[in-house]
Design an enzyme around this catalytic site. Structure first.
Site, short mmCIF file in Angstrom:
data_model
loop_
_atom_site.label_atom_id
_atom_site.label_comp_id
_atom_site.label_asym_id
_atom_site.label_seq_id
_atom_site.Cartn_x
_atom_site.Cartn_y
_atom_site.Cartn_z
N ASP A 37 -10.67 35.57 1.34
CA ASP A 37 -10.25 35.62 -0.14
C ASP A 37 -8.98 36.67 -0.08
O ASP A 37 -8.44 36.82 -1.25
CB ASP A 37 -11.24 35.99 -1.22
CG ASP A 37 -11.95 34.66 -1.33
OD1 ASP A 37 -11.37 33.39 -1.07
OD2 ASP A 37 -13.01 34.65 -1.97
N ASP A 95 -15.77 24.97 -1.83
CA ASP A 95 -16.09 26.48 -1.94
C ASP A 95 -17.52 26.75 -2.00
O ASP A 95 -18.32 25.39 -2.17
CB ASP A 95 -15.41 27.09 -3.26
CG ASP A 95 -15.03 28.57 -2.92
OD1 ASP A 95 -15.63 29.27 -1.93
OD2 ASP A 95 -14.27 29.18 -3.76
#
Length: 712
Positions: free
Chosen positions: A515, A451
């Site tokens: 997301d 990430d």
């Protein structure tokens, strides 16, 4: 004597280059193939010339691969250099060149500065043209350094191209298409986030008229680089249109001392006379031809983020893994919250040590159980980031990739209370690599979710802007981890889809597109991410009925159909699913495994429909003997009787069986539903499916169904 033209032709694309007699070469044509007999070189030059001698011009006769003001070029220079703070004006003379049927390379020197510029143009699989440049300071050891402001790659397009497509967006709504008329003059679109960003241009496509999926001529350029970029168009009145791009460098970021070399990020160009689907096919073919492209079937995934967030309980997570395996999950990924002190998002980044207060026996028992269940084990890291509340930041404040004064600003300006670790610092790099490497070896980690949750702001490395060095260090760590652990796969996630460029895909194995698991948003996010990336590289998961990013409630069948358009999985606490949901998920996992040889290898197509409520994505095999179509609505359809859906790409001479795959559930619709749809099956020739099509049912908003088409 005039040098012969260089004719590159392969993969359905042609590039014609004029060596230009010692000056930098220029491209006369890039686009459709010219065939076995492109004609006499002098005739072609004459056909494309601007003015016959002895006429003279104050503008460039032809635009070189790196045009300068001194060439009579009034657009943006192909490169800009400074020496001692003053603009450097190189005079390039080609010293060597070589070519094959699909590659041309030349090297030019500027005697006064000692600079050496090498430019290569190559046609890759799919017809993608890769333009590479590198510059070396080959001057004497006492020669002054040269500062590089930019080094960009461009190619020409016909002036009939009058529209442009690029992208904008935000978190959870990436890849929003922006179509405008092509502006006059020299224009640029830039990103300055230290990563491409949710609002990244992503690529620049020029088209004759507004671009369509299935028809029309389109030219596209993509800068294969994972941080700041410039996209550029030069539509000046006295020249053919040029476009392309390159890395955006901040002043003083890249200075070449004698012996130093800059390798610019490649710029990838694609041409299509079959609309945007043709552009996508070119990039997909190129990516699928890479030696590093995944060969194994893309596993059905469960990622734990939306299932447990930071609430890690070993017994509960193990039970989640056991339920996942029973449902058909093939890869189980433990997300954020496993390392020491990480009970929320304000602390502990950079301390990649298992938190023994939460996991008293470590992660070994979980990894072992996941492997016993026949699944791969994945783990979340954010290697480029650091929390000030961490052992590593307290011990090494000099490892932060920031001007020290940056820490004095309003704390609310630091997203998620996190900063960036300078991986171009050898000690910081060794710290992060060592901790990750040890865990991968100890636990047998098969997959890393990598990430990257904030922009790079005021990045400083060794006193200079540090984005370029940081990006190169990230690439290096990807490569070294995978080299140290053969079979390890790494996903690029950057607050979702803020880093999905093809530079990253030279090192990563998959991307997380967003997301947002809201399937309405995902229909377009995945559609437009797919302009560059084939579906097997794009994570697409089924979330719970209420989306955590939008609050929208959607049917399970719709969420599953949308997930089928990518590398499918779950982002959901399936321990809380009822019997009906559990059975549906199990059926979906089986359907995904059955259909992924088509969806992950076929050509992606988007039939053009008039009504903006429809979203249709098809996957057609190379042999044209099978296809999968996901048919969805994002709003109410306009007409009481919906349109017909033409199904392109199938062999027109064969007969096909079309089935509605109802394993995922029913699609709700109004009072009009054609017989073939209610029956769930029909047989028709490919010619009829392509030219006439099927009457669509009047679906309600936010409904979807899956068509499976097989030759008889």
């Amino acid at each position: 004597m005039t040098e012969p033209l260089v004719h590159l032709e392969a993969q359905g694309v042609a590039v014609v280059i004029d060596p230009a007699g010692g000056a930098l070469p220029h491209v006369l044509h890039w686009g459709a193939p010219l065939g076995a007999d492109p004609g006499d070189d002098d005739a072609l030059r004459s056909a494309l010339s601007r003015q016959a001698p002895p006429g003279t011009l104050d503008a460039a006769w032809q635009v070189t691969l790196s045009p300068q003001e001194g060439d009579g070029w009034s657009g943006r220079p192909g490169l800009e250099l400074r020496r001692g703070g003053v603009l450097l004006r190189p005079r390039w003379r080609v010293t060597t060149s070589q070519s094959t049927t699909d590659r041309f390379e030349c090297t030019a020197v500027d005697v006064a500065s000692g600079l050496r510029l090498t430019i290569a143009v190559a046609i890759q699989a799919g017809g993608v043209v890769r333009l590479e440049q590198r510059m070396r300071h080959a001057g004497s050891p006492d020669a002054p350094p040269v500062e590089v402001d930019w080094l960009e790659g461009i190619l020409p397009v016909p002036t009939t191209a009058d529209h442009q497509l690029s992208f904008d967006g935000r978190w959870t709504r990436e890849k929003r298409p922006v179509v405008t008329g092509l502006p006059a003059g020299s224009t640029v679109r830039q990103s300055r986030r230290g990563r491409p960003g949710h609002d990244s241009p992503a690529l620049l496509a020029l088209a004759e008229g507004a671009p369509r999926w299935g028809s029309g001529r389109v030219w596209a350029a993509h800068v294969a680089w994972s941080s700041d970029v410039t996209y550029r168009v030069d539509r000046v009145t006295d020249s053919i249109t040029q476009f392309g791009g390159g890395e955006l460098l901040r002043p003083g970021e890249l200075v070449l001392a004698p012996g130093d070399e800059l390798v610019a990020p490649p710029v990838l160009f694609a041409f299509s006379d079959a609309g945007l689907d043709g552009i996508a096919a070119a990039f997909h073919t190129m990516l699928r031809a890479r030696p590093r492209h995944p060969e194994s079937a893309r596993p059905f995934v469960l990622n734990t983020w939306e299932a447990v967030y930071f609430d890690h309980d070993p017994a509960r997570v193990t039970a989640l893994a056991e339920r996942a395996a029973a449902l058909g999950v093939e890869r189980f990924v433990l997300d954020d919250g496993w390392f020491q002190g990480r009970r929320d998002d304000t602390t502990s980044l950079g301390d990649w040590i298992v938190d023994r207060t939460v996991w008293p026996d470590g992660l070994g028992p979980l990894a072992e159980r996941v492997h016993e269940l026949g699944m791969q084990f994945g783990l979340w890291f954010e290697p480029e980031m650091v929390s000030l509340d961490s052992d590593v930041a307290r011990a090494h404040p000099d490892w932060l990739l920031h001007d020290p004064r940056h820490l004095e600003h309003d704390p609310s300006l630091s997203w998620r209370t996190q900063y960036v670790l300078d991986l171009a610092n050898d000690d910081a790099y060794a710290h992060v690599f060592g901790q990750i490497d040890a865990l991968v070896g100890e636990l047998g980690i098969d997959f890393i979710k990598w990430d990257h949750n904030r922009d790079l702001v005021e990045s400083v490395h060794d006193g200079r802007p540090g984005v370029h060095a940081q990006t190169r260090a990230v690439y290096r760590m990807f490569d070294e981890l995978e080299a140290a652990h053969p079979g390890l796969e790494i996903e690029s996630c950057s607050s979702g889809g803020a880093r999905t460029d093809l530079g990253m895909l030279e090192h990563a194995d998959r991307v997380w597109a967003s997301d947002s698991n809201d399937p309405v948003e995902r229909q377009d996010i995945q559609r437009w991410t797919g302009l560059l990336l084939p579906p097997e590289l794009v994570g697409a998961h089924v979330g719970p009925s209420e989306s955590h990013s939008s609050g929208r409630v959607t049917p399970l069948s719709y969420r599953m159909a949308t997930s089928l358009m990518g590398s499918a999985g779950l982002e959901w606490n399936v321990l809380g699913c009822d019997d009906e949901e559990t059975a549906a998920i199990s059926r979906f996992a089986t359907l995904y495994r059955e259909l992924r040889p088509i969806t992950h290898r076929g050509r992606v197509v988007h039939p053009d429909l008039r009504d903006p409520a429809w979203r249709v994505t098809g996957f057609v095999t190379e042999a044209r003997d099978a296809a999968v179509y996901v048919v969805a609505t994002i709003a109410s359809v306009e007409d009481a009787r919906a349109e017909r859906l033409r199904i392109p790409g199938l062999d027109p001479a064969r007969r096909f069986r079309v089935r509605v795959r109802r394993e995922i559930g029913e699609a709700a619709h109004g009072w009009i539903a054609p017989e073939w749809f209610t029956r769930g099956e029909i047989e028709l020739p490919g010619s009829v499916l392509g030219a006439v099509g099927l009457q669509l049912p009047t679906l309600w908003p936010v409904q979807a169904f899956v068509l499976h088409i097989e030759a008889l």
